[in-house]
Every structure is written in structure tokens, then in C-alpha cells.
Design an enzyme around this catalytic site. Structure first.
Site, PDB file in Angstrom:
ATOM      1  N   HIS A 298      -5.639 -20.046 -11.309  1.00 28.80           N
ATOM      2  CA  HIS A 298      -7.250 -20.330 -10.119  1.00 28.80           C
ATOM      3  C   HIS A 298      -6.618 -20.627  -8.481  1.00 28.80           C
ATOM      4  O   HIS A 298      -6.279 -21.529  -8.366  1.00 28.80           O
ATOM      5  CB  HIS A 298      -8.263 -20.425 -10.989  1.00 28.80           C
ATOM      6  CG  HIS A 298      -9.531 -19.582  -9.457  1.00 28.80           C
ATOM      7  ND1 HIS A 298      -9.593 -19.673  -8.239  1.00 28.80           N
ATOM      8  CD2 HIS A 298      -9.834 -18.134  -9.926  1.00 28.80           C
ATOM      9  CE1 HIS A 298     -10.868 -19.298  -8.067  1.00 28.80           C
ATOM     10  NE2 HIS A 298     -10.663 -18.280  -8.736  1.00 28.80           N
ATOM     11  N   ARG A 346      -7.785 -14.682  -7.878  1.00 25.78           N
ATOM     12  CA  ARG A 346      -6.848 -14.689  -9.601  1.00 25.78           C
ATOM     13  C   ARG A 346      -6.684 -13.155  -9.530  1.00 25.78           C
ATOM     14  O   ARG A 346      -7.257 -12.808  -9.299  1.00 25.78           O
ATOM     15  CB  ARG A 346      -7.631 -15.079 -10.559  1.00 25.78           C
ATOM     16  CG  ARG A 346      -9.008 -15.094 -11.244  1.00 25.78           C
ATOM     17  CD  ARG A 346      -9.689 -15.434 -12.185  1.00 25.78           C
ATOM     18  NE  ARG A 346     -11.182 -15.891 -11.782  1.00 25.78           N
ATOM     19  CZ  ARG A 346     -12.088 -15.495 -12.350  1.00 25.78           C
ATOM     20  NH1 ARG A 346     -11.621 -15.506 -14.182  1.00 25.78           N
ATOM     21  NH2 ARG A 346     -13.669 -15.263 -13.054  1.00 25.78           N
ATOM     22  N   LYS A 349      -8.433  -9.699  -8.890  1.00 31.55           N
ATOM     23  CA  LYS A 349      -9.896  -9.622  -8.594  1.00 31.55           C
ATOM     24  C   LYS A 349      -9.792  -9.909  -7.156  1.00 31.55           C
ATOM     25  O   LYS A 349      -8.740  -9.747  -7.380  1.00 31.55           O
ATOM     26  CB  LYS A 349     -10.601 -10.931  -9.082  1.00 31.55           C
ATOM     27  CG  LYS A 349     -10.808 -11.193 -11.049  1.00 31.55           C
ATOM     28  CD  LYS A 349     -11.914 -12.009 -11.447  1.00 31.55           C
ATOM     29  CE  LYS A 349     -13.144 -11.562 -11.026  1.00 31.55           C
ATOM     30  NZ  LYS A 349     -14.146 -12.431 -11.319  1.00 31.55           N
ATOM     31  N   ASP A 352     -11.745 -12.361  -1.266  1.00 33.00           N
ATOM     32  CA  ASP A 352     -13.215 -13.662  -0.814  1.00 33.00           C
ATOM     33  C   ASP A 352     -12.304 -14.642   0.839  1.00 33.00           C
ATOM     34  O   ASP A 352     -11.338 -14.853   0.208  1.00 33.00           O
ATOM     35  CB  ASP A 352     -13.335 -14.543  -2.172  1.00 33.00           C
ATOM     36  CG  ASP A 352     -14.779 -15.138  -1.890  1.00 33.00           C
ATOM     37  OD1 ASP A 352     -14.883 -15.300  -1.062  1.00 33.00           O
ATOM     38  OD2 ASP A 352     -14.997 -15.583  -2.731  1.00 33.00           O
ATOM     39  N   CYS A 354     -13.709 -17.962   1.128  1.00 32.28           N
ATOM     40  CA  CYS A 354     -12.937 -19.120   0.785  1.00 32.28           C
ATOM     41  C   CYS A 354     -11.588 -19.652   0.101  1.00 32.28           C
ATOM     42  O   CYS A 354     -11.458 -20.300   0.684  1.00 32.28           O
ATOM     43  CB  CYS A 354     -14.118 -19.730  -0.791  1.00 32.28           C
ATOM     44  SG  CYS A 354     -14.360 -19.026  -2.072  1.00 32.28           S
ATOM     45  N   TYR A 355     -11.199 -17.991  -0.169  1.00 31.79           N
ATOM     46  CA  TYR A 355      -9.891 -18.503  -1.051  1.00 31.79           C
ATOM     47  C   TYR A 355      -9.044 -18.270   0.383  1.00 31.79           C
ATOM     48  O   TYR A 355      -7.654 -18.414   0.317  1.00 31.79           O
ATOM     49  CB  TYR A 355      -9.061 -17.386  -1.778  1.00 31.79           C
ATOM     50  CG  TYR A 355     -10.167 -17.355  -3.732  1.00 31.79           C
ATOM     51  CD1 TYR A 355     -10.423 -18.472  -3.393  1.00 31.79           C
ATOM     52  CD2 TYR A 355     -10.538 -15.817  -3.236  1.00 31.79           C
ATOM     53  CE1 TYR A 355     -11.450 -18.515  -4.648  1.00 31.79           C
ATOM     54  CE2 TYR A 355     -11.437 -16.200  -4.559  1.00 31.79           C
ATOM     55  CZ  TYR A 355     -12.256 -17.699  -5.062  1.00 31.79           C
ATOM     56  OH  TYR A 355     -12.920 -17.542  -6.382  1.00 31.79           O
ATOM     57  N   ASP A 409     -18.314 -14.073   2.593  1.00 29.05           N
ATOM     58  CA  ASP A 409     -17.360 -13.910   1.282  1.00 29.05           C
ATOM     59  C   ASP A 409     -16.448 -13.064   1.841  1.00 29.05           C
ATOM     60  O   ASP A 409     -15.150 -12.636   2.194  1.00 29.05           O
ATOM     61  CB  ASP A 409     -18.234 -14.260  -0.150  1.00 29.05           C
ATOM     62  CG  ASP A 409     -17.079 -12.641  -1.571  1.00 29.05           C
ATOM     63  OD1 ASP A 409     -16.579 -12.299  -0.522  1.00 29.05           O
ATOM     64  OD2 ASP A 409     -17.909 -13.345  -2.433  1.00 29.05           O
ATOM     65  N   ASP A 416     -22.874 -17.773   4.349  1.00 27.48           N
ATOM     66  CA  ASP A 416     -23.698 -20.090   3.718  1.00 27.48           C
ATOM     67  C   ASP A 416     -22.150 -20.669   4.248  1.00 27.48           C
ATOM     68  O   ASP A 416     -21.197 -20.028   4.730  1.00 27.48           O
ATOM     69  CB  ASP A 416     -23.321 -19.427   1.897  1.00 27.48           C
ATOM     70  CG  ASP A 416     -21.993 -18.854   1.612  1.00 27.48           C
ATOM     71  OD1 ASP A 416     -21.274 -19.912   1.533  1.00 27.48           O
ATOM     72  OD2 ASP A 416     -21.931 -18.528   0.730  1.00 27.48           O
ATOM     73  N   HIS A 419     -18.668 -20.736   2.518  1.00 20.30           N
ATOM     74  CA  HIS A 419     -17.702 -20.168   2.859  1.00 20.30           C
ATOM     75  C   HIS A 419     -17.700 -19.523   4.584  1.00 20.30           C
ATOM     76  O   HIS A 419     -16.267 -19.495   5.234  1.00 20.30           O
ATOM     77  CB  HIS A 419     -18.379 -17.930   2.954  1.00 20.30           C
ATOM     78  CG  HIS A 419     -18.260 -18.488   1.213  1.00 20.30           C
ATOM     79  ND1 HIS A 419     -19.125 -18.416   0.448  1.00 20.30           N
ATOM     80  CD2 HIS A 419     -16.726 -17.149   0.474  1.00 20.30           C
ATOM     81  CE1 HIS A 419     -18.862 -17.411  -0.363  1.00 20.30           C
ATOM     82  NE2 HIS A 419     -17.367 -17.444  -0.626  1.00 20.30           N
TER      83      HIS A 419
END
Ligand code: FPP
Ligand code: K
Ligand code: ZN
Length: 502
Positions: A298, A346, A349, A352, A354-355, A409, A416, A419
Site C-alpha cells: 500500500h 494500491r 483501487k 484519492d 491523500c495519496y 479525496d 476533511d 485530505h
């Protein structure tokens, strides 16, 4: 597909660069691809045969957003996940292409400006009292301190006026036995302690930390196999290794284990004993990094692994020493999703924001690790990721409009603090350059680990900004590639604890 191990990291780098070049060199005249597209009401721009006007609009888009390129990447097998991914793509494409715009001011390239005031207002609102249901995340209070202080700093706001307020807020979270709990009366935890230490660092409040007790407490979570547990009796995972080494290094705690540390009975004497090997055991057959040995790879854990290794030694020494760097490089390069341009955490998926940090932050560390001449700045190492695409994803899809905006996200989610913080950090990785000085010492005379202090930041050139479709005013502050703090804060902490005595 099994990974083929390669001898030389530079071979993998070359291969990835060639692939990237192939995609970039696709003929811009994609007429055949246009004719093939069927109208499917999927929300994809230009379904069916495009009109002349649509072709003109299409011509202004970067190549990875043009219809012919989008359809190059398609899953044959339909599953719940591919459906969810298709929905995310459909939500993003109109925003990415400018076909639909949120209520955000646009820059001269037609991409939204960074909505600084809105995101700052949102982060400020995250320091207020929360409604009752938020009791469920009571143990995460230190994270809100970190996400808000770090996020505001990345936006360029001076947060030092929060010092007294933050110090008094976290005082009851510090346990006499060392470390910080997530809330009042809670056991000390590596994540809460990491977040508290980083938040205190941003406001200049670190002198309230009981360093000696912290050293003792960290001795209780160090394991005989080299890793760290998140708390006494809690899970052992790679977050613990990164959080603990960050705390030890920033606060200049002794590397020797305290006399009562249980790992001593297994023959360990230092916090770094068997640590690199333990991190290496977290690499999976995919090439990525799991939270612990045998776990699924991940992106969030890839950052923890690389940052931890970049603390214990210079990245070009420790990363290839403990990890199969070419395999990790391939895995990371496959995490940037197309056409969204952000990162997924990952395989298979969803994209997003935050990645943008957890994966986006890996590039600074990987590029330093693979730099052919570590004493020179590593700017000659070419990117195997697309900075413009990440910037476009963040600015078009992840900015909530409005007065109290915040970042999210993806378009279907609400903003939030988490993020917002990590989207801004991701923007900073994409918009700025970070260099590791391979000629600098990795240990101080007193034995402090110095590798993480050997980074410098550099601003993008005007030419790069034009290439990325970014205006200078929308560039965020530089974020330290290992500690995820403002660069100046790390310089200050380095000096503050130069004398490591208790
Ligand atoms: C999966 O969630 C997410 C994880 C397995 C890792 C989460 C860890 C972090 C974000 C950071 C940890 C680092 C520190 C320093 C504490 P998911 O299944 O909801 O998301 P996905 O579908 O995107 O994988
Ligand atoms: K997620
Ligand atoms: Zn996320």
C-alpha cells in the site's frame, strides 16, 4: 504477473522513461481513435463522433486527457471495483477537461487557482469544538493539530501564534511514563505522539516535551525483530518504525536503547538494530511495501518505509541496501491513475488525493536513492511520474468551492482536514524540487542521525510552471520530504536539540 528482479535500478528507470516517452509521443492526431468511440452516456466528454467544436476543445487538452489515450487503458473484466473506478473517472473527467467547473476562480490556462483563503478558513474551522458524533475520533485529536498546523503552513500562513494554545491543549495528553496519548487519559501511541511532536514543532512548542521519558517509552515499543509496536501490546507495523525514528531524530534522543528496554534481552543495543532489515521484510512480491511483513502493498506504507530508511542513513545508501529499489520504482510508477492523474493507494483501487502525499512524496526519496552521482544535486534524475497531471487532479477535482472550502479525496466526497493537509503536501511535492546533499555527514559528532537534515528545496522555473499550467501565485510552500514539516521548522529543530543531553 511475477516481478522480474533487475540488476540495476537505472535499467528500470530507463525502461519507465521509455514507456512514458512512448505515451507522450502518441500522435496528437487521434482521428482513428475518435471514430471508434461509441456513445455510451458515461459522462466521458466527447462520446460518439466529436463535433468540430469539440475537436478544437480536445486539441487544447494534455494528451493523457484526450479521448484516444483514455481508451488505451481499459479493464476487460468488470467487477464492483472496476464499476466504482469508472464512476470516479466519470465524476472527474468533466472537471479535468474544463467541461464542468466548480465555483472556483480560473487561472490563465483555464485551471482553477489554488483557493488559499477557502482552505485556510476550513482548516481554522477544524480547530473548533466538534459535534457529538466526533467522539469516535477522540483518539485522533493530535492528528487534527498536525493536519491544521501543517496545512496552514503549506499555504504560507504563520502558525506560531498557536503555540501557547497548542502547548496547553496537549499538556494533559503527555503521559508521565513518556509519549502522548490520543486523548486525555489514553495510553501513549506512536501515531498520536508523532502527530503531537510535529504539530508542536510547527508552532515552536517542542520544549514542553519530556524527552527523557519519551526515550524510555520508545524503549518499551522497540521489538526484538527490529520493528516498533504502535503502543505497548499493540500491533507492530511500519508506521511505528517511521513515527519512532522521526521522534528520536527530531528530539535528538539517544540511539542506545534504555537499560530496561525488553529488546535488550534479544541482544539489541540500539533503536536502529535490525530496523533496516525489518523494513526490507515489508516489501511484497508486487514490489510495493506492506504495513508489516506478509501484508498487502500500500502506498501509505511505501512512504513510511522510504522515509524511515531516509532517516537511518542517506537514501542512496539505505534504500537500495534494504529494498529491491527497481521493483519498488515500478510499483510506484503504476500508482498514478489515468486519466485522473492522481494516485491510487494500491493495485486496482481508486484515485484519492491523500495519496498525492503518500505516493507523491515517495518520488523525492526514490529519486535521491537512484541519483547516479549522489554528491551532485539530483535534478538530472528525470521524473517517471507526471507532475502536471497530479497538479491538475488536485486543483480541478479536489478543491471544495465556497468560503470554508477544504480539499477532498475525490469529487464525490466531502473535504476533511486529513485530505486538505496531504493534498497540499502532494501539491508541494509536485510543484517544488527537493535535493539530497550526498556529500553531507550522516552522523553528528555526538552520534545523532543527520541524513534527514541534508535536504534542500528548490522552486520550479517559469518554464516548468508554464508546462504544468500553474501560475506562480498558486505554488505552495516547500514541505520537508522526510518529516512533512515546513523546511524552516526542520532547520530550527535541528539546532534546538543540537545538545542531546537530558
Ligand atoms: C487502506 O484504506 C489504507 C491503508 C491500508 C493504509 C492507511 C495508512 C495511512 C494513510 C498512513 C499511515 C502513516 C502514518 C505515518 C501514521 P482503504 O481501503 O480505505 O483505501 P484504499 O482503497 O485507497 O486502499
Ligand atoms: K482511500
Ligand atoms: Zn484518502
Amino acid at each position: 504477473m511475477p516481478l522480474t528482479k533487475q540488476e540495476d535500478p537505472e535499467d528500470t528507470l530507463d525502461e519507465l522513461l521509455q514507456n512514458k516517452a512512448r505515451i507522450e509521443e502518441l500522435p496528437s492526431d487521434q482521428d482513428d481513435a475518435f471514430e471508434d468511440v461509441e456513445s455510451d452516456d458515461s459522462g466521458i466528454p466527447f462520446p460518439g463522433k466529436p463535433t468540430k467544436r469539440e475537436r478544437r476543445a480536445e486539441a487544447d487538452l494534455p494528451l493523457w486527457l484526450q479521448q484516444g489515450t483514455i481508451n488505451l487503458f481499459h479493464d476487460e473484466l468488470e467487477t464492483t471495483t472496476t464499476e466504482a473506478r469508472q464512476k470516479a473517472t466519470n465524476d472527474c473527467l468533466p472537471l479535468l477537461t474544463g467541461r464542468r467547473t466548480e465555483n472556483l476562480a480560473l487561472n490563465s490556462y483555464g485551471i482553477p487557482h489554488l483557493h488559499r483563503e477557502g482552505h485556510a478558513a476550513f482548516l481554522h474551522s477544524q480547530l473548533d469544538t466538534f459535534p457529538a458524533p466526533y467522539v469516535a475520533i477522540d483518539a485522533s485529536r493530535p492528528w487534527f493539530f498536525y493536519w491544521t498546523m501543517a496545512g496552514l503552513s503549506t499555504l504560507g500562513e504563520d502558525v506560531s501564534h498557536f503555540r501557547d494554545r497548542l502547548v496547553e491543549t496537549v499538556r494533559p495528553l503527555q503521559n508521565a511514563t513518556g509519549g502522548f496519548g490520543g486523548g486525555h487519559g489514553q495510553y501513549s501511541h506512536c501515531a498520536g505522539t508523532y502527530a503531537t511532536v510535529l504539530a508542536l514543532a510547527t508552532v515552536g512548542g517542542l520544549d514542553m516535551v519530556d524527552r527523557k521519558a519519551m526515550w524510555h517509552w520508545l524503549g518499551t515499543v522497540k521489538q526484538a525483530d527490529g520493528g516498533f509496536c504502535m503502543a505497548i501490546g499493540a500491533e507492530e507495523d511500519i508506521r511505528g518504525a517511521y513515527c519512532a525514528m522521526t521522534i528520536i531524530t527530531l528530539l535528538n534522543l539517544p540511539l542506545e536503547l534504555p537499560p530496561d528496554a525488553s529488546a535488550r534481552s534479544a541482544g539489541l543495543t540500539s533503536f536502529t538494530d535490525r530496523l533496516g532489515e525489518w523494513v526490507g521484510r515489508c516489501q511484497t512480491y508486487e514490489g510495493g511495501i506492506g504495513g508489516a511483513p506478509t501484508n498487502e502493498a500500500h502506498g501509505a506504507y511505501a512512504f513510511c518505509a522510504l522515509a524511515c530508511l531516509s532517516i537511518i542513513d542517506a537514501p542512496h545508501i539505505s534504500i537500495p541496501k534494504y529494498l529491491d529499489a527497481p521493483a519498488l520504482l515500478s510499483w510506484l510508477a503504476a500508482r498514478q491513475t489515468q486519466p485522473e492523474g492522481g494516485f491510487q493507494g494500491r493495485q486496482e483501487k481508486l484515485v484519492d488525493a491523500c495519496y498525492s502525499h503518500w505516493v507523491g512524496g515517495c518520488w523525492d526519496l526514490m529519486q535521491a536513492a537512484l541519483s547516479p552521482s549522489p554528491s551532485a544535486s539530483n535534478c538530472e534524475v528525470k521524473d517517471v511520474w507526471n507532475r502536471a497531471a497530479l497538479i491538475r487532479y488536485l486543483l480541478t477535482c479536489c478543491q471544495q468551492p465556497g468560503k470554508k472550502a477544504g480539499m477532498r479525496d475525490k469529487p464525490s466526497t466531502r473535504p476533511d482536514a486529513y485530505h486538505t493537509c496531504y493534498s497540499l503536501a502532494g501539491l508541494s511535492h509536485a510543484q517544488n524540487h527537493y535535493h539530497y546533499d550526498g556529500s553531507a555527514a550522516t552522523r553528528s559528532e555526538s552520534g545523532r542521525l543527520m541524513a534527514a537534515f541534508n535536504w534542500t528545496a528548490e522552486r520550479a522555473t517559469e518554464e516548468e510552471l508554464r508546462e504544468w499550467r500553474v501560475e506562480r501565485g498558486d505554488v505552495v510552500e516547500c514541505v520537508h520530504p522526510v518529516f512533512v514539516l515546513p523546511m524552516g521548522v526542520v532547520d530550527g529543530v535541528k539546532v534546538q536539540f543540537e545538545n542531546g543531553t537530558f
